[in-house]
Design a protein around this motif. Structure first.
Motif, short mmCIF file in Angstrom:
data_model
loop_
_atom_site.label_atom_id
_atom_site.label_comp_id
_atom_site.label_asym_id
_atom_site.label_seq_id
_atom_site.Cartn_x
_atom_site.Cartn_y
_atom_site.Cartn_z
N ARG A 250 0.82 -1.22 0.00
CA ARG A 250 0.00 0.00 0.00
C ARG A 250 0.85 1.26 0.00
N GLU A 251 1.88 1.29 0.83
CA GLU A 251 2.74 2.48 0.90
C GLU A 251 3.50 2.69 -0.40
N PHE A 252 3.97 1.60 -1.01
CA PHE A 252 4.70 1.69 -2.27
C PHE A 252 3.81 2.28 -3.36
N ILE A 253 2.60 1.76 -3.48
CA ILE A 253 1.67 2.26 -4.50
C ILE A 253 1.30 3.71 -4.21
N ASN A 254 1.01 4.02 -2.96
CA ASN A 254 0.63 5.38 -2.60
C ASN A 254 1.75 6.37 -2.89
N TYR A 255 2.98 5.98 -2.60
CA TYR A 255 4.12 6.86 -2.82
C TYR A 255 4.29 7.21 -4.30
N TYR A 256 4.22 6.21 -5.16
CA TYR A 256 4.44 6.46 -6.58
C TYR A 256 3.24 7.08 -7.26
N VAL A 257 2.04 6.75 -6.83
CA VAL A 257 0.85 7.32 -7.44
C VAL A 257 0.68 8.78 -7.04
N SER A 258 1.01 9.12 -5.81
CA SER A 258 0.81 10.49 -5.35
C SER A 258 1.78 11.47 -5.98
N ASP A 259 2.79 10.97 -6.68
CA ASP A 259 3.80 11.85 -7.28
C ASP A 259 3.57 12.08 -8.77
N ILE A 260 2.59 11.41 -9.37
CA ILE A 260 2.37 11.51 -10.81
C ILE A 260 2.01 12.94 -11.22
N GLY A 261 1.11 13.57 -10.48
CA GLY A 261 0.69 14.93 -10.81
C GLY A 261 1.81 15.94 -10.73
N ARG A 262 2.67 15.83 -9.73
CA ARG A 262 3.78 16.77 -9.59
C ARG A 262 4.82 16.53 -10.68
#
Length: 188
Positions: free
Chosen positions: A79-91
């Protein structure tokens, strides 16, 4: 005035041996418990702990602890791995709409998986009653998850419609206040 003999049946949260809800009737045993068997209703209502107890019985305490800790660690890491990489796509791309699109696609996958999880949980609970119970439990679990998702999306649609109403009302008010018409020359 006549006195009547009363029989008091204590229902111990469904953990006893007899009765409609698994309550205990200790009048014949002198207050001792009859055994550690649980009623079918208790097993179904507490399927999570029932499955956990079965695993505990079939493995050593050390192995059970290691399996439980490993599953929790793997789930948290994923969960943390997915959240980390997905939350950075917009930036990374400089596009907040793209971030919202990605989040929405992930939410769709999560929603489909939640129906599957509901079906698996229902099947696990119903499996104590045999294959027919597993099938019924899977259907009930999937329907329960589907109902929950239906209300989630209905609430989302209602919120969207309310926001659109507020925006349209605000826009109409501002246009009327600005005297927006072809006669006043304010058409742009």
């Amino acid at each position: 005035m006549a006195l009547h003999n009363l029989k008091i049946t204590v229902i111990d949260g469904g953990r006893g041996d007899s009765g409609a809800l698994g309550g205990s009737d200790d009048t014949n045993t002198g207050g001792e418990k009859k055994g550690k068997e649980k009623s079918l209703l208790t097993k179904v209502l507490n399927y999570n702990s029932t499955i956990r107890e079965k695993v505990k019985q079939s493995t050593s305490p050390t192995t059970f602890f290691a399996i439980q800790a490993g599953v929790q660690l793997a789930t948290q890491t994923g969960r943390e791995f997915i959240n980390y990489y997905v939350s950075d796509i917009g930036r990374t791309n400089g596009d907040s709409n793209y971030q919202q699109i990605v989040n929405r696609r992930i939410e769709k996958v999560t929603d489909v998986l939640s129906i599957g999880q509901g079906a698996l949980g229902g099947a696990a609970a119903g499996s104590m009653a045999g294959p027919i119970g597993a099938a019924i439990g899977a259907v009930v679990g999937a329907v329960s998850s589907g109902i929950s998702l239906g209300f989630k999306y209905a609430e989302r649609e209602r919120t969207y419609q309310h926001e659109m109403f507020k925006e349209n009302t605000s826009q109409a008010y501002l246009l009327a206040r600005a005297n927006y018409s072809a006669y006043t020359g304010r058409v742009r």
